[in-house]
Design a protein around this motif. Structure first.
Motif, PDB file in Angstrom:
ATOM      1  N   TYR A 239       1.251   0.403   2.081  1.00 45.45           N
ATOM      2  CA  TYR A 239       0.667  -0.570   3.008  1.00 45.45           C
ATOM      3  C   TYR A 239       1.708  -1.616   3.403  1.00 45.45           C
ATOM      4  O   TYR A 239       1.880  -1.943   4.589  1.00 45.45           O
ATOM      5  CB  TYR A 239      -0.546  -1.240   2.358  1.00 45.45           C
ATOM      6  CG  TYR A 239      -1.339  -2.114   3.291  1.00 45.45           C
ATOM      7  CD1 TYR A 239      -2.476  -1.621   3.935  1.00 45.45           C
ATOM      8  CD2 TYR A 239      -0.973  -3.444   3.523  1.00 45.45           C
ATOM      9  CE1 TYR A 239      -3.215  -2.426   4.790  1.00 45.45           C
ATOM     10  CE2 TYR A 239      -1.710  -4.249   4.374  1.00 45.45           C
ATOM     11  CZ  TYR A 239      -2.828  -3.735   5.008  1.00 45.45           C
ATOM     12  OH  TYR A 239      -3.538  -4.538   5.859  1.00 45.45           O
ATOM     13  N   GLU A 240       2.434  -2.150   2.410  1.00 51.60           N
ATOM     14  CA  GLU A 240       3.441  -3.177   2.678  1.00 51.60           C
ATOM     15  C   GLU A 240       4.589  -2.631   3.515  1.00 51.60           C
ATOM     16  O   GLU A 240       5.141  -3.338   4.364  1.00 51.60           O
ATOM     17  CB  GLU A 240       3.961  -3.736   1.360  1.00 51.60           C
ATOM     18  CG  GLU A 240       2.921  -4.567   0.600  1.00 51.60           C
ATOM     19  CD  GLU A 240       3.416  -5.040  -0.752  1.00 51.60           C
ATOM     20  OE1 GLU A 240       4.566  -4.681  -1.115  1.00 51.60           O
ATOM     21  OE2 GLU A 240       2.676  -5.759  -1.441  1.00 51.60           O
TER      22      GLU A 240
ATOM     23  N   SER B 194      -1.632  -2.896  14.048  1.00 54.01           N
ATOM     24  CA  SER B 194      -2.827  -3.596  13.583  1.00 54.01           C
ATOM     25  C   SER B 194      -3.975  -2.622  13.347  1.00 54.01           C
ATOM     26  O   SER B 194      -4.728  -2.754  12.370  1.00 54.01           O
ATOM     27  CB  SER B 194      -3.235  -4.661  14.600  1.00 54.01           C
ATOM     28  OG  SER B 194      -4.420  -5.301  14.188  1.00 54.01           O
TER      29      SER B 194
ATOM     30  N   GLU C  30       3.439  -2.550   6.998  1.00 54.36           N
ATOM     31  CA  GLU C  30       3.291  -3.933   7.441  1.00 54.36           C
ATOM     32  C   GLU C  30       4.629  -4.511   7.889  1.00 54.36           C
ATOM     33  O   GLU C  30       4.709  -5.261   8.869  1.00 54.36           O
ATOM     34  CB  GLU C  30       2.695  -4.757   6.299  1.00 54.36           C
ATOM     35  CG  GLU C  30       2.070  -6.068   6.684  1.00 54.36           C
ATOM     36  CD  GLU C  30       1.346  -6.718   5.522  1.00 54.36           C
ATOM     37  OE1 GLU C  30       0.385  -7.459   5.772  1.00 54.36           O
ATOM     38  OE2 GLU C  30       1.746  -6.494   4.349  1.00 54.36           O
TER      39      GLU C  30
ATOM     40  N   LEU D  23      -3.279  -0.703  10.072  1.00 49.58           N
ATOM     41  CA  LEU D  23      -3.446  -1.510   8.868  1.00 49.58           C
ATOM     42  C   LEU D  23      -4.885  -1.995   8.689  1.00 49.58           C
ATOM     43  O   LEU D  23      -5.299  -2.320   7.572  1.00 49.58           O
ATOM     44  CB  LEU D  23      -2.512  -2.722   8.922  1.00 49.58           C
ATOM     45  CG  LEU D  23      -1.009  -2.418   8.854  1.00 49.58           C
ATOM     46  CD1 LEU D  23      -0.203  -3.684   9.107  1.00 49.58           C
ATOM     47  CD2 LEU D  23      -0.641  -1.819   7.506  1.00 49.58           C
TER      48      LEU D  23
ATOM     49  N   ARG E 280      -6.017  -3.344   1.552  1.00 47.03           N
ATOM     50  CA  ARG E 280      -5.804  -4.688   2.098  1.00 47.03           C
ATOM     51  C   ARG E 280      -6.688  -5.719   1.397  1.00 47.03           C
ATOM     52  O   ARG E 280      -6.250  -6.834   1.103  1.00 47.03           O
ATOM     53  CB  ARG E 280      -6.071  -4.707   3.603  1.00 47.03           C
ATOM     54  CG  ARG E 280      -5.970  -6.097   4.223  1.00 47.03           C
ATOM     55  CD  ARG E 280      -6.068  -6.039   5.728  1.00 47.03           C
ATOM     56  NE  ARG E 280      -7.309  -5.474   6.177  1.00 47.03           N
ATOM     57  CZ  ARG E 280      -8.460  -6.146   6.301  1.00 47.03           C
ATOM     58  NH1 ARG E 280      -8.503  -7.425   5.976  1.00 47.03           N
ATOM     59  NH2 ARG E 280      -9.541  -5.551   6.751  1.00 47.03           N
TER      60      ARG E 280
END
Length: 249
Positions: free
Chosen positions: A64-65, A82, A68, A85, A45
């Motif tokens: 990660y994306e 949340s 997300e 991530l 991040r």
């Protein structure tokens, strides 16, 4: 975000185009340990927020994306996107130079079983205690292990401030001695001693971000850092201007 700087002395084979090793004090080693303590999602991040895309392990950025963008309806009821991530750092210390992100440790909460006779706890509130079947809903605040919480004087960071360290190109580090220093020079097989240069580098947050990125991409981190982007080292000085900085026993 902390903005304090630290220094690193590089021993560079200019003809071979590589950093043989570096000499560092406690501050830089504290920073390396801090990098090691970061959850991988936090590291990704940080780099993503700075538009520093990972090479070679770019799948972590895509992973990660993907999470997300995933709707919350796909997650189990006891999971929070949340938290996934932005995971909590497992360790904490004050006084780390080049801290790469702000983390609100005051907001870190855990939850204890509501039963007076049970000491089970959880990171997620309102779970059913596996020991006594009560609700885990008693909020507990996190107390970071800062120097102020110890009865004796404690420095910031992770390590004591007395030692000097050797840092290898792959970030392996060890306490320094004259014997080790000489041995490393011999093993480096530098054919032309005139090509061996000592360079002192000032490291700020921008350089810290580069080191984080390279630590996820390369096995020759210091070489890639120094030779890969000379524009990022605007405050490099020859060690000829720093008398009395030789290795110590």
């Amino acid at each position: 975000m902390a903005s304090s700087n630290t220094k690193l002395r590089l021993f560079v084979d200019t003809k071979a185009g590589k950093v043989l090793f570096a000499e560092a004090d406690k501050d830089f080693i504290d920073f390396l340990i801090y990098l090691l303590s970061l959850p991988i999602a936090t590291a990704v991040r940080i780099l993503k927020d700075k538009n520093m895309h990972l090479a070679g392990v770019g799948s972590l950025g895509h992973l990660y994306e993907s999470l997300e963008k995933l709707p919350n309806s796909f997650l189990q009821p006891n999971q929070d996107k949340s938290s996934l991530l932005n995971p909590r750092a497992p360790v904490y210390a004050t006084g780390i130079p080049l801290t790469l992100f702000d983390y609100d440790f005051e907001a870190r909460k855990s939850y204890r079983c509501s039963s007076y006779y049970c000491d089970y706890m959880a990171e997620v509130p309102n779970l059913t205690c596996s020991n006594c079947n009560s609700r885990v809903d008693r909020e507990m605040s996190y107390v970071p292990p800062s120097p102020a919480n110890f009865p004796v004087a404690v420095e910031g960071g992770f390590l004591k401030g007395l030692a000097t360290y050797i840092v290898m190109d792959n970030l392996e580090f060890m306490p320094m001695s004259t014997k080790m220093f000489v041995s490393l020079l011999k093993k480096s097989d530098v054919k032309d001693l005139d090509a061996l240069d000592e360079i002192e580098v000032d490291l700020g947050v921008e350089e810290g971000l580069k080191l984080l990125k390279l630590s996820l991409e390369s096995k020759s981190i210091l070489t890639s850092f120094y030779f890969g982007d000379r524009s990022g080292l605007s405050d490099v000085k020859s060690m000829d201007s720093y008398p009395g900085h030789g290795p110590t026993d």
